[in-house]
Design a protein around this motif. Structure first.
Motif, PDB file in Angstrom:
ATOM      1  N   TYR A   1      11.772  36.670  -0.359  1.00  0.00           N
ATOM      2  CA  TYR A   1      10.866  37.196  -1.405  1.00  0.00           C
ATOM      3  C   TYR A   1      10.634  38.698  -1.039  1.00  0.00           C
ATOM      4  CZ  TYR A   1       6.353  38.703  -3.324  1.00  0.00           C
ATOM      5  OH  TYR A   1       5.343  39.481  -4.030  1.00  0.00           O
ATOM      6  N   ILE A   2      10.524  39.065   0.212  1.00  0.00           N
ATOM      7  CA  ILE A   2      10.406  40.366   0.616  1.00  0.00           C
ATOM      8  C   ILE A   2      11.743  41.305   0.310  1.00  0.00           C
ATOM      9  CG2 ILE A   2      10.191  41.953   2.722  1.00  0.00           C
ATOM     10  CD1 ILE A   2       8.300  39.871   3.820  1.00  0.00           C
ATOM     11  N   VAL A   3      12.786  40.825   0.548  1.00  0.00           N
ATOM     12  CA  VAL A   3      14.082  41.421   0.200  1.00  0.00           C
ATOM     13  C   VAL A   3      14.195  41.698  -1.291  1.00  0.00           C
ATOM     14  CG1 VAL A   3      16.419  41.281   0.144  1.00  0.00           C
ATOM     15  CG2 VAL A   3      15.293  40.535   2.197  1.00  0.00           C
ATOM     16  N   CYS A   4      13.971  40.807  -2.265  1.00  0.00           N
ATOM     17  CA  CYS A   4      13.897  40.747  -3.653  1.00  0.00           C
ATOM     18  C   CYS A   4      12.892  41.781  -3.918  1.00  0.00           C
ATOM     19  CB  CYS A   4      13.649  39.585  -4.194  1.00  0.00           C
ATOM     20  SG  CYS A   4      15.044  38.473  -3.985  1.00  0.00           S
ATOM     21  N   THR A   5      11.538  41.884  -3.316  1.00  0.00           N
ATOM     22  CA  THR A   5      10.807  42.935  -3.828  1.00  0.00           C
ATOM     23  C   THR A   5      10.861  44.290  -3.376  1.00  0.00           C
ATOM     24  OG1 THR A   5       8.966  41.126  -3.509  1.00  0.00           O
ATOM     25  CG2 THR A   5       8.153  43.329  -3.935  1.00  0.00           C
ATOM     26  N   PHE A   6      11.783  44.501  -2.259  1.00  0.00           N
ATOM     27  CA  PHE A   6      12.161  45.731  -1.886  1.00  0.00           C
ATOM     28  C   PHE A   6      13.224  46.274  -3.057  1.00  0.00           C
ATOM     29  CE2 PHE A   6      15.251  48.454   0.344  1.00  0.00           C
ATOM     30  CZ  PHE A   6      14.281  49.402   0.886  1.00  0.00           C
ATOM     31  N   CYS A   7      14.112  45.268  -3.342  1.00  0.00           N
ATOM     32  CA  CYS A   7      15.095  45.812  -4.225  1.00  0.00           C
ATOM     33  C   CYS A   7      14.149  46.102  -5.673  1.00  0.00           C
ATOM     34  CB  CYS A   7      16.088  44.870  -4.648  1.00  0.00           C
ATOM     35  SG  CYS A   7      17.018  44.453  -3.191  1.00  0.00           S
ATOM     36  N   PHE A   8      13.405  45.448  -5.811  1.00  0.00           N
ATOM     37  CA  PHE A   8      12.611  45.643  -6.979  1.00  0.00           C
ATOM     38  C   PHE A   8      11.596  46.990  -7.215  1.00  0.00           C
ATOM     39  CE2 PHE A   8       7.953  45.404  -8.164  1.00  0.00           C
ATOM     40  CZ  PHE A   8       8.157  45.496  -9.608  1.00  0.00           C
ATOM     41  N   THR A   9      11.111  47.237  -5.982  1.00  0.00           N
ATOM     42  CA  THR A   9      10.461  48.783  -5.885  1.00  0.00           C
ATOM     43  C   THR A   9      11.392  49.782  -5.909  1.00  0.00           C
ATOM     44  OG1 THR A   9      10.490  48.310  -3.304  1.00  0.00           O
ATOM     45  CG2 THR A   9       8.640  47.666  -4.380  1.00  0.00           C
TER      46      THR A   9
END
Length: 364
Positions: free
Chosen positions: A101-109
């Motif tokens: 989830y943190i990795v996906c959120t980083f890509c999203f940001t």
């Protein structure tokens, strides 16, 4: 050595989880804002689609709309995760999900940052699209009786009145095209025939502009024809009559309008990116602190949280090695350099394990 390590007590972990739960719901609102800004920009571009050439000008609003929708989904899930992290027992079911989830959120940001930067880098593409679109719209201004073009006259007139502009680059653009339809030319007039013959392409060119170029602030009645002929009008000087017509070209007026919109959207997207990044950092601290407290086995005790478990250089090397070894996933590891002799040996048993074997007696 961990990067930016912080020690958390149980109280601090619970407060962090509660704060992040609230901030994730605020992030849902920021996602709605991004979606709304992208939709607004898309509608504004759609309104003047007739005076824009086909290009990638819609890529920015489409990206903002997509990022806004993804932001709502990701932050809604993040709010649920952070709410459950206040209880160590509930956290165990999210333990394997939080790092992805943190990795996906980083890509999203990162996508938010790209969208914000696009607001400042699309000016040239927008200017080219407006230039080509306005050039064609002015060229077909006279074609009021041709299907597919009959609406362009009204579109250009309303554009020039609304944005207080004239022509593409300026009012002189109208001097270079025939903007009066042939059906409204009196072919019995010698002046009209001579003007048509004087042009190589047989076009009726005049030093005049449509009525929509007239500036209502002018103290005298608008002069539309023979604009460069000072002797044709009383007390008239072509070079000083700035109030008679709109001086600014429509390309410049539209470019300034859309640039102001995209500048506002860019600043808003940058602020949202910074906010989302701060929330992501908080979630990372919560994830590492909860993971370490489970490893220690003392749910009421202290635990460490960090951004990176190792230094930036070590983390980069570790990730590079993972990428390099992706192609070696199907290889079989060996021990002490000895290969397994049973590799690639085919099994011909075919499932018949109950076959009785007979021994052949040795010859005496």
């Amino acid at each position: 050595m961990a990067v930016l390590k912080v020690k958390f007590t149980k109280t601090r972990r619970d407060k962090l989880a509660q704060i992040l739960w609230i901030l994730n719901w605020v992030s849902v609102v920021s996602g709605i804002i991004l979606f709304s800004l992208g939709l607004f920009l898309k509608i504004e571009i759609k309104k003047r689609n007739e005076v824009m050439a086909k290009g990638d000008v819609n890529s920015l609003p489409n990206m903002l709309i997509s990022v806004g929708v993804i932001a709502c989904i990701i932050n809604f899930l993040g709010g649920k995760i952070c709410y459950d992290c206040s209880d160590a027992n509930k956290f165990s079911r999210w333990k394997l999900v939080m790092l992805p989830y943190i990795v996906c959120t980083f890509c999203f940001t990162f996508c938010i940052l790209v969208g914000a930067l696009m607001c400042y880098t699309m000016r040239n593409e927008l200017e080219e699209s407006l230039y080509l679109g306005l050039r064609d719209a002015i060229k077909f201004y006279k074609d009021t009786d041709i299907p597919g073009r009959c609406f362009l006259k009204k579109t250009v007139d309303m554009l020039q009145i609304g944005f207080q502009c004239c022509g593409n680059n300026g009012f002189r653009d109208w001097f270079e095209i025939q903007w009066v339809s042939a059906r409204y030319l009196n072919m019995a007039s010698k002046e009209v025939v001579d003007r048509l013959k004087s042009n190589v392409d047989g076009k009726f060119l005049v030093d005049g502009v449509p009525f929509s170029c007239c500036n209502p602030s002018s103290p005298r009645p608008c002069i539309q024809y023979q604009l460069t002929n000072n002797s044709a009008h009383y007390n008239y000087d072509f070079l000083t009559e700035e109030l008679n017509l709109w001086v600014k070209g429509c390309r410049e007026a539209l470019l300034d309008y859309y640039t102001a919109i995209m500048r506002f959207i860019g600043i808003t997207a940058l602020l949202i990116w910074l906010f989302e990044l701060s929330v992501l950092i908080g979630v990372r601290y919560l994830q590492t602190a909860m993971r370490n407290v489970l490893l220690l086995g003392d749910l009421e005790g202290e635990s460490d949280g960090w951004l990176l478990e190792n230094s930036f250089v070590e983390t980069a090397k570790y990730n590079i090695n993972i990428i390099k070894n992706l192609g070696k996933a199907n290889q079989i590891s060996t021990v002490s350099g000895m290969n397994d002799p049973n590799i690639d040996v085919q099994n011909t048993n075919c499932g018949k394990s109950n076959i009785t074997t007979k021994c052949i007696p040795a010859a005496s």
